[in-house]
Design a protein around this motif. Sequence first.
Motif, mmCIF file in Angstrom:
data_model
loop_
_atom_site.group_PDB
_atom_site.id
_atom_site.type_symbol
_atom_site.label_atom_id
_atom_site.label_comp_id
_atom_site.label_asym_id
_atom_site.label_seq_id
_atom_site.Cartn_x
_atom_site.Cartn_y
_atom_site.Cartn_z
ATOM 1 N N ASP A 12 20.124 2.482 -21.123
ATOM 2 C CA ASP A 12 19.217 2.070 -22.209
ATOM 3 C C ASP A 12 17.795 2.596 -22.035
ATOM 4 O OD1 ASP A 12 18.120 0.490 -20.232
ATOM 5 O OD2 ASP A 12 18.398 -1.416 -21.269
ATOM 6 N N GLY A 13 17.592 3.496 -21.054
ATOM 7 C CA GLY A 13 16.282 4.101 -20.865
ATOM 8 C C GLY A 13 15.358 3.348 -19.938
ATOM 9 N N THR A 14 15.846 2.277 -19.293
ATOM 10 C CA THR A 14 15.040 1.565 -18.308
ATOM 11 C C THR A 14 14.993 2.361 -17.012
ATOM 12 O OG1 THR A 14 15.686 -0.559 -19.260
ATOM 13 C CG2 THR A 14 14.712 -0.604 -17.066
ATOM 14 N N VAL A 15 13.825 2.416 -16.400
ATOM 15 C CA VAL A 15 13.617 3.144 -15.154
ATOM 16 C C VAL A 15 13.334 2.143 -14.041
ATOM 17 C CG1 VAL A 15 12.263 4.916 -13.975
ATOM 18 C CG2 VAL A 15 12.659 5.094 -16.450
ATOM 19 N N TYR A 16 14.224 2.080 -13.055
ATOM 20 C CA TYR A 16 14.050 1.214 -11.892
ATOM 21 C C TYR A 16 13.587 2.063 -10.715
ATOM 22 C CZ TYR A 16 16.829 -2.060 -14.654
ATOM 23 O OH TYR A 16 17.297 -2.883 -15.651
ATOM 24 N N ARG A 17 12.651 1.511 -9.941
ATOM 25 C CA ARG A 17 12.099 2.246 -8.795
ATOM 26 C C ARG A 17 12.255 1.425 -7.514
ATOM 27 N NH1 ARG A 17 6.174 2.986 -10.685
ATOM 28 N NH2 ARG A 17 6.637 0.898 -11.473
ATOM 29 N N TYR A 18 12.601 2.134 -6.424
ATOM 30 C CA TYR A 18 12.777 1.492 -5.128
ATOM 31 C C TYR A 18 11.971 2.240 -4.067
ATOM 32 C CZ TYR A 18 16.798 -1.073 -7.026
ATOM 33 O OH TYR A 18 17.610 -1.895 -7.767
ATOM 34 N N SER A 58 10.023 2.140 -18.992
ATOM 35 C CA SER A 58 10.939 2.380 -20.103
ATOM 36 C C SER A 58 10.643 3.731 -20.732
ATOM 37 C CB SER A 58 10.809 1.281 -21.160
ATOM 38 O OG SER A 58 11.586 1.587 -22.301
ATOM 39 N N LEU A 59 11.704 4.382 -21.189
ATOM 40 C CA LEU A 59 11.556 5.640 -21.907
ATOM 41 C C LEU A 59 11.302 5.430 -23.397
ATOM 42 C CD1 LEU A 59 14.374 7.578 -20.076
ATOM 43 C CD2 LEU A 59 11.984 8.284 -20.137
ATOM 44 N N GLY A 60 11.255 4.187 -23.821
ATOM 45 C CA GLY A 60 10.882 3.899 -25.201
ATOM 46 C C GLY A 60 12.022 3.372 -26.065
ATOM 47 N N LYS A 61 11.648 2.944 -27.269
ATOM 48 C CA LYS A 61 12.576 2.300 -28.186
ATOM 49 C C LYS A 61 13.695 3.237 -28.618
ATOM 50 C CE LYS A 61 12.771 -0.067 -32.664
ATOM 51 N NZ LYS A 61 11.991 -0.500 -33.852
ATOM 52 N N GLU A 62 13.374 4.520 -28.875
ATOM 53 C CA GLU A 62 14.392 5.444 -29.368
ATOM 54 C C GLU A 62 15.476 5.695 -28.324
ATOM 55 O OE1 GLU A 62 14.661 9.776 -31.649
ATOM 56 O OE2 GLU A 62 12.722 8.793 -31.333
ATOM 57 N N CYS A 63 15.069 5.773 -27.052
ATOM 58 C CA CYS A 63 16.057 5.910 -25.981
ATOM 59 C C CYS A 63 16.906 4.657 -25.880
ATOM 60 C CB CYS A 63 15.368 6.177 -24.650
ATOM 61 S SG CYS A 63 14.867 7.880 -24.407
ATOM 62 N N PHE A 64 16.278 3.501 -26.072
ATOM 63 C CA PHE A 64 17.004 2.232 -26.004
ATOM 64 C C PHE A 64 18.066 2.169 -27.102
ATOM 65 C CE2 PHE A 64 17.564 -2.202 -27.273
ATOM 66 C CZ PHE A 64 17.890 -2.796 -26.055
ATOM 67 N N GLU A 65 17.731 2.659 -28.286
ATOM 68 C CA GLU A 65 18.665 2.577 -29.408
ATOM 69 C C GLU A 65 19.732 3.664 -29.356
ATOM 70 O OE1 GLU A 65 16.004 2.826 -32.699
ATOM 71 O OE2 GLU A 65 15.517 0.665 -32.685
ATOM 72 N N SER A 66 19.403 4.836 -28.788
ATOM 73 C CA SER A 66 20.334 5.966 -28.811
ATOM 74 C C SER A 66 21.146 6.109 -27.525
ATOM 75 C CB SER A 66 19.568 7.273 -29.063
ATOM 76 O OG SER A 66 18.876 7.231 -30.285
ATOM 77 N N ASN A 67 20.672 5.526 -26.448
ATOM 78 C CA ASN A 67 21.285 5.635 -25.113
ATOM 79 C C ASN A 67 21.003 7.003 -24.475
ATOM 80 O OD1 ASN A 67 22.382 3.064 -24.894
ATOM 81 N ND2 ASN A 67 24.330 3.670 -25.809
ATOM 82 N N VAL A 68 20.645 6.959 -23.215
ATOM 83 C CA VAL A 68 20.412 8.178 -22.432
ATOM 84 C C VAL A 68 21.761 8.749 -22.010
ATOM 85 C CG1 VAL A 68 19.404 9.112 -20.329
ATOM 86 C CG2 VAL A 68 18.173 7.355 -21.624
ATOM 87 N N ALA A 69 21.958 10.040 -22.237
ATOM 88 C CA ALA A 69 23.220 10.701 -21.893
ATOM 89 C C ALA A 69 23.124 11.470 -20.587
ATOM 90 C CB ALA A 69 23.641 11.642 -23.015
ATOM 91 N N ASP A 70 21.955 12.032 -20.290
ATOM 92 C CA ASP A 70 21.793 12.839 -19.078
ATOM 93 C C ASP A 70 20.309 12.925 -18.763
ATOM 94 O OD1 ASP A 70 22.426 14.383 -16.897
ATOM 95 O OD2 ASP A 70 22.969 16.177 -18.041
ATOM 96 N N CYS A 71 19.989 13.306 -17.530
ATOM 97 C CA CYS A 71 18.585 13.469 -17.153
ATOM 98 C C CYS A 71 18.455 14.541 -16.086
ATOM 99 C CB CYS A 71 17.985 12.150 -16.665
ATOM 100 S SG CYS A 71 18.899 11.332 -15.346
#
Length: 283
Positions: free
Chosen positions: A107-113, A125-138
């Motif tokens: 959903d575009g959330t970025v977790y850091r450790y 967060s990568l933003g609302k559009e990523c949340f609605e469309s889903n991230v496929a690759d990075c």
Amino acid sequence: MANVSVAAEWQLLYNRYYRKPELYQMPWKHVDLARNKVAAAPFGGPLAVIRDDSKIVQLHGESALRKLRLFSSSGQLLADTVWRNPGGRLIGMSWTDDHTLVCIVQDGTVYRYDVHAHLIEPNLSLGKECFESNVADCAFWGNGVVCITEANQLFCIADFKNPNAVKLADPGIVEPPRCMAVIEPQYTVSGNVEVLLSVGDGGEEDAAVLAVEEDGVQRLGGEMLRGPLQKMVVSRDGKWLASFTHDGRLLVTTSDLTDVIIERECEVRELCCELDWKLKFEM
């Protein structure tokens, strides 16, 4: 056991011979790299390992709870933590230059450790559009990342120390790219990140590499490609592009795909190993 010729360990690539000897065995146990996502920090830094939730795997008596485990480069366990983060499937993870582990979920959330497996707040967060469309690759580089959504739109965080997500130009494609690579901002003329997308359905005429920036899209490759690329990796200095072609060739070109440096038949039609730039090409 019959003696194996030392010469058989060396492989000719371009005008240099290389070999890959085993220096030592990793002391970790029950770590099958084929069943896990793995992120290795540069310059012999830590390794992050987590069970790949996109694959159906046999647990072999281990807990059904997924654990994020951090190892030294020699395989010694440094820390671990149970993965309970919401947001869908883990799409990708990588270490930044300051050894922060960045994990991006669907959903575009970025977790850091940190290196002790402690979660760093706040989440990004990568933003609302990523949340609605889903991230496929990075695709990651030193302190940044580019993500492509299932709607084939590109979003970039250029620096995790200033984590503002920016939408890049629309590549204008319907089908997802076959592969993606990134030229870091410090090596582009514009000073912005440049994303390379391999497109085409297998024919020579429509195969190309799209170079996507914030302000536009450029079509590269032309007749040089003779078909779509299955895998691409940019050299660390941004000058060269190593790729594996649809018809089983290893192709090394300039990163703007204007000149061919190496072309070699690999006698395989499927990519069975990851390309990397641990070998140094001296042109």
